[in-house]
Design a protein around this motif. Sequence first.
Motif, PDB file in Angstrom:
ATOM      1  N   MET A   1      -3.591  -5.561 -13.614  1.00  0.00           N
ATOM      2  CA  MET A   1      -3.223  -4.247 -14.134  1.00  0.00           C
ATOM      3  C   MET A   1      -1.872  -3.856 -13.510  1.00  0.00           C
ATOM      4  SD  MET A   1      -5.805  -3.978 -15.938  1.00  0.00           S
ATOM      5  CE  MET A   1      -7.286  -4.979 -15.991  1.00  0.00           C
ATOM      6  N   VAL A   2      -0.805  -3.971 -14.275  1.00  0.00           N
ATOM      7  CA  VAL A   2       0.542  -3.872 -13.717  1.00  0.00           C
ATOM      8  C   VAL A   2       0.901  -2.424 -13.379  1.00  0.00           C
ATOM      9  CG1 VAL A   2       2.976  -4.386 -14.100  1.00  0.00           C
ATOM     10  CG2 VAL A   2       1.215  -5.916 -15.014  1.00  0.00           C
ATOM     11  N   THR A   3       0.656  -1.495 -14.302  1.00  0.00           N
ATOM     12  CA  THR A   3       1.123  -0.116 -14.116  1.00  0.00           C
ATOM     13  C   THR A   3       0.502   0.556 -12.885  1.00  0.00           C
ATOM     14  OG1 THR A   3       1.486   0.087 -16.500  1.00  0.00           O
ATOM     15  CG2 THR A   3       1.336   2.131 -15.213  1.00  0.00           C
ATOM     16  N   PRO A   4      -0.837   0.522 -12.709  1.00  0.00           N
ATOM     17  CA  PRO A   4      -1.384   1.149 -11.492  1.00  0.00           C
ATOM     18  C   PRO A   4      -0.932   0.437 -10.218  1.00  0.00           C
ATOM     19  CG  PRO A   4      -3.107   0.015 -12.720  1.00  0.00           C
ATOM     20  CD  PRO A   4      -1.921   0.058 -13.604  1.00  0.00           C
ATOM     21  N   LEU A   5      -0.757  -0.879 -10.258  1.00  0.00           N
ATOM     22  CA  LEU A   5      -0.279  -1.591  -9.072  1.00  0.00           C
ATOM     23  C   LEU A   5       1.141  -1.142  -8.726  1.00  0.00           C
ATOM     24  CD1 LEU A   5      -0.508  -3.738  -6.893  1.00  0.00           C
ATOM     25  CD2 LEU A   5       0.237  -5.437  -8.570  1.00  0.00           C
ATOM     26  N   GLU A   6       1.988  -0.986  -9.731  1.00  0.00           N
ATOM     27  CA  GLU A   6       3.351  -0.517  -9.490  1.00  0.00           C
ATOM     28  C   GLU A   6       3.336   0.899  -8.899  1.00  0.00           C
ATOM     29  OE1 GLU A   6       7.561   0.195 -11.932  1.00  0.00           O
ATOM     30  OE2 GLU A   6       5.753  -0.477 -12.978  1.00  0.00           O
ATOM     31  N   GLN A   7       2.410   1.757  -9.379  1.00  0.00           N
ATOM     32  CA  GLN A   7       2.302   3.120  -8.860  1.00  0.00           C
ATOM     33  C   GLN A   7       1.953   3.097  -7.366  1.00  0.00           C
ATOM     34  OE1 GLN A   7       2.363   6.264 -10.795  1.00  0.00           O
ATOM     35  NE2 GLN A   7       2.537   7.082  -8.732  1.00  0.00           N
ATOM     36  N   ILE A   8       0.996   2.213  -6.983  1.00  0.00           N
ATOM     37  CA  ILE A   8       0.588   2.113  -5.571  1.00  0.00           C
ATOM     38  C   ILE A   8       1.760   1.671  -4.715  1.00  0.00           C
ATOM     39  CG2 ILE A   8      -0.886   0.833  -3.972  1.00  0.00           C
ATOM     40  CD1 ILE A   8      -2.987   0.725  -6.183  1.00  0.00           C
ATOM     41  N   ILE A   9       2.459   0.593  -5.145  1.00  0.00           N
ATOM     42  CA  ILE A   9       3.580   0.076  -4.357  1.00  0.00           C
ATOM     43  C   ILE A   9       4.682   1.131  -4.241  1.00  0.00           C
ATOM     44  CG2 ILE A   9       5.386  -1.690  -4.306  1.00  0.00           C
ATOM     45  CD1 ILE A   9       3.382  -3.562  -5.655  1.00  0.00           C
ATOM     46  N   ARG A  10       4.990   1.846  -5.330  1.00  0.00           N
ATOM     47  CA  ARG A  10       6.037   2.870  -5.315  1.00  0.00           C
ATOM     48  C   ARG A  10       5.676   3.993  -4.344  1.00  0.00           C
ATOM     49  NH1 ARG A  10       6.422   3.526 -10.354  1.00  0.00           N
ATOM     50  NH2 ARG A  10       5.106   5.355 -10.624  1.00  0.00           N
ATOM     51  N   ASN A  11       4.412   4.440  -4.380  1.00  0.00           N
ATOM     52  CA  ASN A  11       4.005   5.519  -3.481  1.00  0.00           C
ATOM     53  C   ASN A  11       4.039   5.085  -2.019  1.00  0.00           C
ATOM     54  OD1 ASN A  11       3.585   6.956  -5.796  1.00  0.00           O
ATOM     55  ND2 ASN A  11       1.451   7.503  -5.364  1.00  0.00           N
ATOM     56  N   LEU A  12       3.587   3.841  -1.725  1.00  0.00           N
ATOM     57  CA  LEU A  12       3.580   3.379  -0.336  1.00  0.00           C
ATOM     58  C   LEU A  12       4.993   3.220   0.207  1.00  0.00           C
ATOM     59  CD1 LEU A  12       0.710   0.728  -0.402  1.00  0.00           C
ATOM     60  CD2 LEU A  12       0.676   2.970   0.682  1.00  0.00           C
TER      61      LEU A  12
END
Length: 604
Positions: A481-492
């Motif tokens: 799941m690319v979009t939620p993974l990108e959201q996690i990495i961006r927030n961290l």
Amino acid sequence: MEYHISGVSSRLHWYHWLVILLSLLLTFGAYYITERQTDLKIANQFEFQSQQIVELVQERMIRYEEALWAGVSALRMFPRDAARADWRTFSTSLQIDQRFPGINGIGVIHYVPPEKLSNYLSWQRSSLDGYTIHPEHAESEYWPITYIEPQVENRRAVGLDMAHEINRYTAAKKARDTHLANITGPITLVQDDQKTPGFLFYAPWYSSGRVSERYGETHGDFRGLVYAPFIMFKLMDGTLKNTNRLVNFSIYDGDSLLYTELDSNSENFDPDPLFQREITLELYGRVWRFNLQSTELFRAQQNHAQPFIILFGGLTIDVLLFVIFFILARSNRNAIEFAHKVTANLKSRTEELEQTSQSLQQKNRDLEEANSELDQFAFVASHDLKAPLRGINQLAQWIEEDSEGALTETTYAHLDLMKSRISRLERLLNDLLTYSRVGRNKELPGSVNVASLIDDVFHLLNHDRRFALTVEAPDEDVMTMVTPLEQIIRNLIGNAMKHHDQKTGNIAITVSQSPQYLHFKVSDDGPGIPPEHQEKVFELFHTLRPRDQVEGSGLGLSIIKKILERYHCAYQIQSDGQRGLTFSFSWPIGMQPQNTEDEKRDEA
């Protein structure tokens, strides 16, 4: 409520008789199958015993071969031509009587070309008076037995030339040409007074060292053979003594009988064996045929009682079934009445369940309607709140532009503070909208290179180049799941940058892969989070520093937590609260997420 059932008989019904008939069929079927399995077990036992005999003969021949090669190695180690005493010393060290039962001795056959015959004879006669090569033959080369230990029992073999007889000569040349151990065809040993079948076992001897003037090829490395003579019945006594064996056998080389136990003189011989078979064994250049058959001891050990025990037990069970069915038939009326009572109770419970189901369906419809209204409210609230914020921000910019040079520094500072608060409020609205949508949108898996994704997000956020990034991740595409993974990495990464207390910093991301998950570790060298606050940072709007000191809504880790729990992922914060922090989490790959009720509603 009382039930009265009429017309119910206490006699056995047709289906009772059918069960008893089927039970009888199963009993006789089990008897037949068990009898077949017993026969198969006995046959497998015979097969195992037969194969074990052949394998024991083969293993014993391998041990004899090792002794021959040991002799070859000993000849190579001698610094000079090995003398009779040298070979006796080697033979004594082998302890062939104890370690190699069944062997008649171990000796050396020298290859002697015609031009070296005179030197060879002089050499041998110096240690053994009257040594001669015998018998005469028409071949142009000599293969005499030079040494054989123990010499007393094998004295008649000393000087015997292998070239005088076809089986000995053929196997000797084959061993020389193939560089492999070989055995001869059936022969009679000159030292065997009983004139029973036997054979010779050869191992070729090559040496690339000095050339002897007494033996060996003049222009080659072949020197001769290390050999062992075998009398077949002695070999079998040493390998497989016929005592209480379950299988007797005979051995043929071609049509020549080498050894047999298949006669009335053999122990436990069975003239009408239960089993017999033939096994062919390729052994050192020859093909031995084993004819094997079961013995009387094998017959006596077999147990055929199990099928009859099963038959007796099955018939006993059939009788018990008949008695049980008779007792059950007499209590049939009570059983039917009880069944009617249970049916009535079930019918009542079913009606209650149907009513409960209808109520749950109505509540689900209400919940779906509330979720739809909540989605609409979130969209409208976001839009309607953002529009005035943008207008206020634009108005502040106009005031700043129109009053350029006319305002005090304090006024400019107030305008900057107002624009900062507007930006913060807009970010808060965006994060609230993101938080509310986690798990409500259908996410489909896609292919992504995790290392490239991390690098892209970092460079997008690191516009002032204050931070350095170190990435260790598999450089390959995965389905996730690319979009939620990108959201996690961006927030961290964004949190690491926003909360850092130095002008520059370092961020390290390590990714490892297992069959179903990616395992992330995101580390920074910022101020860290004290242990007592590590659970609170996941709460909505919770920050460790005042809002004026750090840009953020306090929703970053809350969004991360909600996404990870949405996909059932483990996560952990590690920090001593002094310096540095590591956020670890797992992320699924190659699998579909579990649909929420909202997603099912959207699909419908």
